[in-house]
Design a protein around this motif. Structure first.
Motif, short mmCIF file in Angstrom:
data_model
loop_
_atom_site.label_atom_id
_atom_site.label_comp_id
_atom_site.label_asym_id
_atom_site.label_seq_id
_atom_site.Cartn_x
_atom_site.Cartn_y
_atom_site.Cartn_z
N TYR A 195 0.83 -1.33 -0.06
CA TYR A 195 -0.12 -0.10 0.05
C TYR A 195 0.84 1.34 -0.06
N PHE A 224 -5.40 -1.43 -5.28
CA PHE A 224 -6.49 -1.93 -4.52
C PHE A 224 -7.98 -1.53 -4.77
N TYR A 263 -14.16 -9.96 -7.68
CA TYR A 263 -13.89 -9.65 -6.17
C TYR A 263 -15.05 -9.03 -5.48
N GLY A 273 -13.65 -4.76 5.38
CA GLY A 273 -13.01 -5.31 4.17
C GLY A 273 -12.22 -6.63 4.19
N SER A 274 -12.67 -7.24 5.47
CA SER A 274 -11.80 -8.71 5.95
C SER A 274 -10.58 -8.52 5.91
N SER A 275 -9.95 -7.02 6.13
CA SER A 275 -8.68 -6.82 6.28
C SER A 275 -7.82 -7.63 7.48
N ASN A 295 -5.82 -10.67 6.69
CA ASN A 295 -4.56 -10.61 6.34
C ASN A 295 -3.56 -10.96 7.37
N TYR A 302 -8.73 -14.01 -6.53
CA TYR A 302 -7.46 -13.48 -6.43
C TYR A 302 -6.63 -13.48 -7.70
N PHE A 336 -1.04 -5.60 -8.50
CA PHE A 336 -1.13 -5.30 -7.00
C PHE A 336 0.02 -5.98 -6.12
N GLU A 340 1.23 -12.43 0.79
CA GLU A 340 0.02 -12.36 1.61
C GLU A 340 -0.93 -13.63 2.00
N SER A 369 -4.70 -14.51 3.15
CA SER A 369 -6.18 -13.94 3.31
C SER A 369 -7.07 -14.96 4.07
C1 AVI Z 1 -7.20 -5.81 2.04
N1 AVI Z 1 -7.36 -7.19 2.14
C2 AVI Z 1 -8.52 -7.79 2.89
C3 AVI Z 1 -7.41 -7.99 0.97
C4 AVI Z 1 -7.80 -9.14 0.59
O1 AVI Z 1 -8.67 -9.86 0.12
O2 AVI Z 1 -7.08 -10.08 1.32
C5 AVI Z 1 -6.17 -7.52 -0.10
C6 AVI Z 1 -6.14 -8.31 -1.42
N2 AVI Z 1 -5.28 -9.00 -1.92
C7 AVI Z 1 -5.70 -9.45 -3.02
N3 AVI Z 1 -6.65 -8.96 -3.45
C8 AVI Z 1 -7.12 -8.16 -2.47
#
Ligand code: AVI
Length: 323
Positions: A41, A49, A58, A164-166, A169, A209, A219, A283, A285
């Motif tokens: 970010y 994003f 998404y 956002g379900s952050s 992460n 994704y 991203f 990442e 999720s």
């Molecule tokens: C911010 N976060 C919740 C997103 C997620 O879905 O984990 C970030 C993201 N990664 C890939 N697409 C979006």
């Protein structure tokens, strides 16, 4: 602290560059290599994003917005009037507008790691809500932090908004630590509204994704551009590829960057070697069931007060009560 507009106060607790360098060095020196997802970010990463949230694949953002639109008044009934609304990660302006209109807090306090993104979004919001007092804080809330002190005589109740379900992460252990910090910062009796992505058909997750337009790939790769710019790196971003898959053992989507060839890169004067097909884990999720989420938050001192979900139970907004 500097005032950018009459009703906006800006608090800069942005982490120092050394902290980014140390985390990047540590991550690229461990095996398997990893990088903290928060470094997606910068300004470009936040803009990418935003694009992701509008992709047909998404579903997360669309679902969460539709839940907010449908239940905003009911959500507001669970929150004391004239509260301080703290948003963890100043995300989509669409979501916060719905909540601000329904809840009508005394103060809105967005926290975000990207200064540019934060300032752009609060400036836009201030035009929409000219009378709202805004305390924007640039901070890495994944590390210990304190809410800025507001020299206010009365003690308004605090409601956190973590959309956002952050939370997904963060690895469960880290998610619990973060929730405990939020619990400490907000205090007993406060509320925390959290958006969580629910476990579902793997094909739906995979598509979310691995979008056709490859915005998620850009991203993911942006973390390398960010490192190059901030830490004087010379990573050849084109020599890496986006990779995302569901890991059923941990109930999480994982994103990686795969090195397309044997290569060397320099970051802040240090040399790193990447083997062909070697992955950098960028990442996680996590996808929760309502039960597993309830267990997680209970460890951190929160009790589930109310749950709102969409018809297909893809996503949920949960009101937690700090006990
Ligand atoms: C911010 N976060 C919740 C997103 C997620 O879905 O984990 C970030 C993201 N990664 C890939 N697409 C979006």
């Amino acid at each position: 602290m500097t005032a950018t507009k009459k009703k906006i106060q800006f608090h800069d607790l942005h982490p120092k560059l050394e902290s980014m360098r140390d985390e990047v060095f540590t991550g690229l020196s461990t095996h398997p290599k990893q990088l903290p997802a928060k470094y997606f970010y910068d300004q470009r990463g936040s803009a990418l994003f935003d694009k992701i949230t509008q992709l047909p694949e998404y579903y997360l953002t669309r679902c969460e917005i539709s839940i907010l639109q449908q239940y905003a008044d009911d959500i507001a009934r669970h929150i004391a009037p004239e509260s301080i609304l703290v948003e963890y990660g100043s995300g989509s302006s669409q979501k916060i507008k719905i909540l601000l209109e329904a809840v009508q807090p005394a103060i809105y306090m967005p926290l975000d790691i990207s200064k540019e993104h934060l300032l752009n979004s609060v400036n836009a919001l201030a035009t929409h809500f000219p009378d709202l007092a805004i305390h924007a804080t640039c901070v890495d809330y994944s590390k210990p932090w304190k809410l800025p002190t507001l020299h206010d005589s009365h003690k308004p109740s605090i409601v956190g908004f973590f959309p956002g379900s952050s939370i997904g992460n963060f690895e469960p252990r880290r998610a619990i630590e973060l929730l405990q910090r939020i619990h400490d910062a907000q205090g007993i009796g406060s509320n925390l509204l959290m958006g969580i992505d629910l476990l579902k058909d793997i094909k739906v997750l995979h598509a979310a994704y691995n979008d056709v337009q490859k915005i998620t790939a850009q991203f993911n790769l942006n973390i390398l551009h960010h490192i190059n710019r901030e830490l004087h790196g010379n990573i050849t971003v084109d020599y890496f590829s986006h990779c995302a898959f569901f890991n059923p053992k941990h109930s999480r989507m994982e994103m990686h960057l795969t090195s397309n060839l044997d290569q060397i890169a320099h970051i802040s004067g240090k040399t790193f070697h990447f083997r062909m097909n070697e992955n950098i884990h960028t990442e996680n999720s996590y996808k929760y069931s309502l039960n597993s989420f309830e267990q997680l938050v209970r460890i951190a001192g929160f009790k589930v007060d109310a749950i709102w979900s969409d018809d297909q139970q893809q996503f949920a907004i949960v009101n937690l009560h700090a006990v």
